[in-house]
Write a protein that holds these residues in place. Structure first.
Motif, PDB file in Angstrom:
ATOM      1  N   CYS A  83      -8.614  -9.815  -3.987  1.00 41.70           N
ATOM      2  CA  CYS A  83      -9.324  -9.720  -5.260  1.00 41.70           C
ATOM      3  C   CYS A  83      -8.964 -10.926  -6.116  1.00 41.70           C
ATOM      4  CB  CYS A  83      -8.961  -8.434  -5.996  1.00 41.70           C
ATOM      5  SG  CYS A  83     -10.055  -8.101  -7.415  1.00 41.70           S
ATOM      6  N   THR A  84      -9.829 -11.202  -7.080  1.00 43.82           N
ATOM      7  CA  THR A  84      -9.550 -12.280  -8.034  1.00 43.82           C
ATOM      8  C   THR A  84      -8.805 -11.763  -9.258  1.00 43.82           C
ATOM      9  OG1 THR A  84     -11.751 -11.861  -8.899  1.00 43.82           O
ATOM     10  CG2 THR A  84     -11.501 -13.732  -7.398  1.00 43.82           C
ATOM     11  N   MET A  85      -8.742 -10.439  -9.406  1.00 42.95           N
ATOM     12  CA  MET A  85      -8.032  -9.854 -10.548  1.00 42.95           C
ATOM     13  C   MET A  85      -6.864  -9.017 -10.041  1.00 42.95           C
ATOM     14  SD  MET A  85     -11.120  -8.725 -13.102  1.00 42.95           S
ATOM     15  CE  MET A  85     -12.304  -9.952 -13.713  1.00 42.95           C
ATOM     16  N   LYS A  86      -5.959  -8.723 -10.932  1.00 43.02           N
ATOM     17  CA  LYS A  86      -4.830  -7.833 -10.596  1.00 43.02           C
ATOM     18  C   LYS A  86      -4.829  -6.701 -11.616  1.00 43.02           C
ATOM     19  CE  LYS A  86      -2.554  -9.992  -7.168  1.00 43.02           C
ATOM     20  NZ  LYS A  86      -3.791 -10.557  -6.623  1.00 43.02           N
ATOM     21  N   CYS A  87      -5.779  -5.814 -11.467  1.00 37.17           N
ATOM     22  CA  CYS A  87      -5.921  -4.753 -12.463  1.00 37.17           C
ATOM     23  C   CYS A  87      -4.783  -3.749 -12.324  1.00 37.17           C
ATOM     24  CB  CYS A  87      -7.260  -4.050 -12.291  1.00 37.17           C
ATOM     25  SG  CYS A  87      -8.650  -5.148 -12.599  1.00 37.17           S
ATOM     26  N   GLY A  88      -4.162  -3.451 -13.449  1.00 34.41           N
ATOM     27  CA  GLY A  88      -3.045  -2.516 -13.443  1.00 34.41           C
ATOM     28  C   GLY A  88      -3.473  -1.096 -13.161  1.00 34.41           C
ATOM     29  N   HIS A  89      -4.787  -0.840 -13.150  1.00 34.80           N
ATOM     30  CA  HIS A  89      -5.276   0.521 -12.914  1.00 34.80           C
ATOM     31  C   HIS A  89      -6.235   0.549 -11.715  1.00 34.80           C
ATOM     32  CE1 HIS A  89      -8.283  -1.615 -15.095  1.00 34.80           C
ATOM     33  NE2 HIS A  89      -9.071  -0.591 -15.287  1.00 34.80           N
ATOM     34  N   CYS A  90      -6.065  -0.391 -10.791  1.00 40.60           N
ATOM     35  CA  CYS A  90      -6.994  -0.481  -9.651  1.00 40.60           C
ATOM     36  C   CYS A  90      -6.899   0.772  -8.782  1.00 40.60           C
ATOM     37  CB  CYS A  90      -6.670  -1.724  -8.815  1.00 40.60           C
ATOM     38  SG  CYS A  90      -7.801  -1.928  -7.428  1.00 40.60           S
ATOM     39  N   GLN A  91      -8.056   1.365  -8.521  1.00 39.61           N
ATOM     40  CA  GLN A  91      -8.084   2.563  -7.662  1.00 39.61           C
ATOM     41  C   GLN A  91      -8.017   2.196  -6.186  1.00 39.61           C
ATOM     42  OE1 GLN A  91      -8.141   5.712  -8.784  1.00 39.61           O
ATOM     43  NE2 GLN A  91      -8.276   5.165 -10.935  1.00 39.61           N
ATOM     44  N   ASN A  92      -8.356   0.962  -5.861  1.00 43.27           N
ATOM     45  CA  ASN A  92      -8.393   0.537  -4.451  1.00 43.27           C
ATOM     46  C   ASN A  92      -7.302  -0.480  -4.158  1.00 43.27           C
ATOM     47  OD1 ASN A  92     -10.591   2.125  -3.909  1.00 43.27           O
ATOM     48  ND2 ASN A  92     -12.085   0.512  -4.196  1.00 43.27           N
ATOM     49  N   TRP A  93      -6.147  -0.317  -4.798  1.00 44.96           N
ATOM     50  CA  TRP A  93      -5.111  -1.344  -4.700  1.00 44.96           C
ATOM     51  C   TRP A  93      -4.619  -1.541  -3.259  1.00 44.96           C
ATOM     52  CZ3 TRP A  93      -0.368   0.120  -2.826  1.00 44.96           C
ATOM     53  CH2 TRP A  93      -0.091   1.489  -2.835  1.00 44.96           C
ATOM     54  N   GLN A  94      -4.737  -0.496  -2.434  1.00 44.13           N
ATOM     55  CA  GLN A  94      -4.243  -0.669  -1.048  1.00 44.13           C
ATOM     56  C   GLN A  94      -4.999  -1.771  -0.316  1.00 44.13           C
ATOM     57  OE1 GLN A  94      -5.059   2.355  -2.298  1.00 44.13           O
ATOM     58  NE2 GLN A  94      -3.576   3.908  -1.674  1.00 44.13           N
ATOM     59  N   ILE A  95      -6.265  -1.976  -0.678  1.00 41.31           N
ATOM     60  CA  ILE A  95      -6.985  -3.081  -0.035  1.00 41.31           C
ATOM     61  C   ILE A  95      -7.120  -4.294  -0.955  1.00 41.31           C
ATOM     62  CG2 ILE A  95      -8.218  -1.750   1.708  1.00 41.31           C
ATOM     63  CD1 ILE A  95     -10.663  -1.789  -0.104  1.00 41.31           C
ATOM     64  N   SER A  96      -7.259  -4.055  -2.257  1.00 43.00           N
ATOM     65  CA  SER A  96      -7.445  -5.222  -3.141  1.00 43.00           C
ATOM     66  C   SER A  96      -6.186  -6.073  -3.173  1.00 43.00           C
ATOM     67  CB  SER A  96      -7.831  -4.786  -4.554  1.00 43.00           C
ATOM     68  OG  SER A  96      -6.761  -4.136  -5.190  1.00 43.00           O
ATOM     69  N   ARG A  97      -5.042  -5.448  -2.960  1.00 41.91           N
ATOM     70  CA  ARG A  97      -3.790  -6.210  -2.999  1.00 41.91           C
ATOM     71  C   ARG A  97      -3.215  -6.465  -1.609  1.00 41.91           C
ATOM     72  NH1 ARG A  97      -0.610  -4.151  -8.457  1.00 41.91           N
ATOM     73  NH2 ARG A  97      -2.435  -4.266  -9.815  1.00 41.91           N
ATOM     74  N   ALA A  98      -3.927  -6.055  -0.578  1.00 37.10           N
ATOM     75  CA  ALA A  98      -3.428  -6.274   0.791  1.00 37.10           C
ATOM     76  C   ALA A  98      -3.665  -7.725   1.193  1.00 37.10           C
ATOM     77  CB  ALA A  98      -4.152  -5.343   1.751  1.00 37.10           C
ATOM     78  N   SER A  99      -2.861  -8.199   2.116  1.00 41.34           N
ATOM     79  CA  SER A  99      -3.113  -9.530   2.649  1.00 41.34           C
ATOM     80  C   SER A  99      -3.898  -9.392   3.951  1.00 41.34           C
ATOM     81  CB  SER A  99      -1.798 -10.261   2.900  1.00 41.34           C
ATOM     82  OG  SER A  99      -1.267  -9.823   4.117  1.00 41.34           O
ATOM     83  N   THR A 100      -4.380 -10.512   4.428  1.00 41.07           N
ATOM     84  CA  THR A 100      -5.141 -10.470   5.678  1.00 41.07           C
ATOM     85  C   THR A 100      -4.239 -10.066   6.841  1.00 41.07           C
ATOM     86  OG1 THR A 100      -4.745 -12.836   5.834  1.00 41.07           O
ATOM     87  CG2 THR A 100      -6.882 -12.152   5.017  1.00 41.07           C
ATOM     88  N   GLU A 101      -2.942 -10.175   6.679  1.00 43.08           N
ATOM     89  CA  GLU A 101      -2.015  -9.834   7.761  1.00 43.08           C
ATOM     90  C   GLU A 101      -1.687  -8.339   7.799  1.00 43.08           C
ATOM     91  OE1 GLU A 101      -1.404 -12.719   5.929  1.00 43.08           O
ATOM     92  OE2 GLU A 101      -2.290 -13.796   7.616  1.00 43.08           O
ATOM     93  N   ASP A 102      -1.533  -7.736   6.598  1.00 49.46           N
ATOM     94  CA  ASP A 102      -1.011  -6.368   6.644  1.00 49.46           C
ATOM     95  C   ASP A 102      -2.072  -5.281   6.605  1.00 49.46           C
ATOM     96  OD1 ASP A 102       0.417  -6.776   3.336  1.00 49.46           O
ATOM     97  OD2 ASP A 102      -1.617  -6.266   3.884  1.00 49.46           O
ATOM     98  N   ALA A 103      -3.325  -5.642   6.539  1.00 48.39           N
ATOM     99  CA  ALA A 103      -4.350  -4.599   6.596  1.00 48.39           C
ATOM    100  C   ALA A 103      -4.949  -4.575   7.994  1.00 48.39           C
ATOM    101  CB  ALA A 103      -5.430  -4.894   5.579  1.00 48.39           C
ATOM    102  N   SER A 104      -5.434  -3.417   8.365  1.00 45.08           N
ATOM    103  CA  SER A 104      -6.086  -3.315   9.661  1.00 45.08           C
ATOM    104  C   SER A 104      -7.567  -3.649   9.471  1.00 45.08           C
ATOM    105  CB  SER A 104      -5.845  -1.899  10.168  1.00 45.08           C
ATOM    106  OG  SER A 104      -6.906  -1.464  10.895  1.00 45.08           O
ATOM    107  N   LEU A 105      -7.963  -4.783   9.993  1.00 43.94           N
ATOM    108  CA  LEU A 105      -9.313  -5.281   9.749  1.00 43.94           C
ATOM    109  C   LEU A 105     -10.077  -5.365  11.059  1.00 43.94           C
ATOM    110  CD1 LEU A 105      -8.362  -8.178   7.296  1.00 43.94           C
ATOM    111  CD2 LEU A 105      -9.217  -5.918   6.713  1.00 43.94           C
TER     112      LEU A 105
END
Ligand code: SF4
Length: 337
Positions: A83-105
């Motif tokens: 994501c381009t933002m770092k919202c303190g209340h993001c509901q989808n933080w598991q993917i918005s803050r994941a890196s390309t390495e640690d998510a299963s894509l």
């Protein structure tokens, strides 16, 4: 398929300058931009998440939420990570803050995505779950293919995009469903750690007036940050004057999470007042979201009071419009179908 050449960049002599979003990153060799998914590989920018899907589902378009574009249809919805933002209340933080390495894509080619949408009986595709602007090359390829096959294409976006980025995406996108989180730079800094609201507003106006997209706005009302009368009034007036009175405004209830765990959920009187403010500004369609008992999900003709689209959660139980107009009095409602 691991990586894909990125578009919208230039060399600054030493580093790569990404032109896609207002962060305007100058990225050194081997490093990534703030979004975490665009990397300088030997002097060329690559899009690390092209086609790499973290989540995919058939969703009612109402779930985006988009209420006035092909109501009652489904969109094959996809997202990746970053994501381009770092919202303190993001509901989808598991993917918005994941890196390309640690998510299963999982790689899904544009043709596979569109084939699947058609197989599943969807009328469109939606780029959602994480911020799709940073997926621009994939959105464009999929959106163009979707158009060729008779499908619509929706961006569910934070709207933080440059003019060049928007112009790049626009031919492949029909709906700009944009979060406007407040009307002050302070609200944007506090909520999502970006310096300014200006690019979000400019992008939505350009999407509407230059690219003729269908635009709907969502505002999550967070107590103590963007719930004051002045800010909500400014926001409603901006929608009315800059996007048009028929633009749907979805005012949604905040629930405590992440860095805002200690902030209380939005009180119902605040939500109701926000809706009133929207109506006072002249907006014809102000909906309340995450507020099941508030009975503010239906599209009611502002001219004659007829309920033309009735919604139960994400389900449309009644849809009676004629070419986007009220079936009873004929007033135009701005519904695309
Ligand atoms: S899209 Fe990513 S790399 Fe490009 S300017 Fe924005 S944050 Fe930086």
């Amino acid at each position: 398929m691991a990586e894909h050449p990125a578009d919208l960049w230039e060399s600054d002599g030493e580093r790569v300058h990404c032109l896609l979003c207002p962060h305007s990153c100058h990225v050194a060799d081997g490093r990534r931009g703030i979004c975490g998914v665009r990397r300088n590989d030997g002097g060329a920018l690559v899009a690390l998440t092209y086609g790499r899907v973290s989540s995919i589902a058939v969703d009612p378009i109402e779930k985006k939420p988009v209420y006035h574009y092909f109501p009652g249809t489904t969109a094959l919805s996809v997202g990746s990570v970053g994501c381009t933002m770092k919202c303190g209340h993001c509901q989808n933080w598991q993917i918005s803050r994941a890196s390309t390495e640690d998510a299963s894509l999982q790689y899904v080619a544009p043709s596979q995505l569109v084939d699947l949408a058609i197989e599943q009986g969807c009328r469109g595709v939606a780029f959602t779950y994480n911020e799709p602007v940073i997926w621009a090359e994939y959105v464009r390829d999929c959106g163009n293919l979707a158009h060729e096959r008779g499908l619509y294409s929706v961006m569910v976006t934070n709207g933080f995009v440059t003019e060049a980025g928007l112009d790049y995406l626009a031919p492949a996108v029909d709906v700009w469903r944009v979060d406007v989180k407040g009307m002050t730079d302070e609200a944007y800094r506090t909520l999502c750690r970006v310096p300014s609201v200006a690019p979000v507003l400019a992008g939505a106006e350009r999407a509407r007036h230059v690219h003729r997209m269908h635009v709907e706005v969502v505002t999550n009302v967070v107590p103590g940050i963007n719930d004051d009368e002045a800010q909500l009034t400014a926001l409603a007036r901006w929608i009315a004057t800059s996007l048009g009175l028929d633009t749907p405004w979805h005012v949604t209830r905040f629930f405590p999470c992440l860095e805002f765990e200690d902030v209380p959920a939005t009180p119902f009187p605040t939500l109701r007042r926000a809706r009133e403010i929207g109506l006072e500004a002249g907006l014809r369609f102000v909906f309340l979201g995450n507020a099941a008992n508030e009975d503010a999900e239906n599209t009611i003709c502002p001219a004659c009071g007829e309920t033309v689209v009735r919604r139960d959660g994400f389900r449309v139980s009644r849809h009676d419009t004629r070419a986007g107009a009220c079936p009873k009095c004929g007033a135009p409602l701005g519904i695309v179908e």
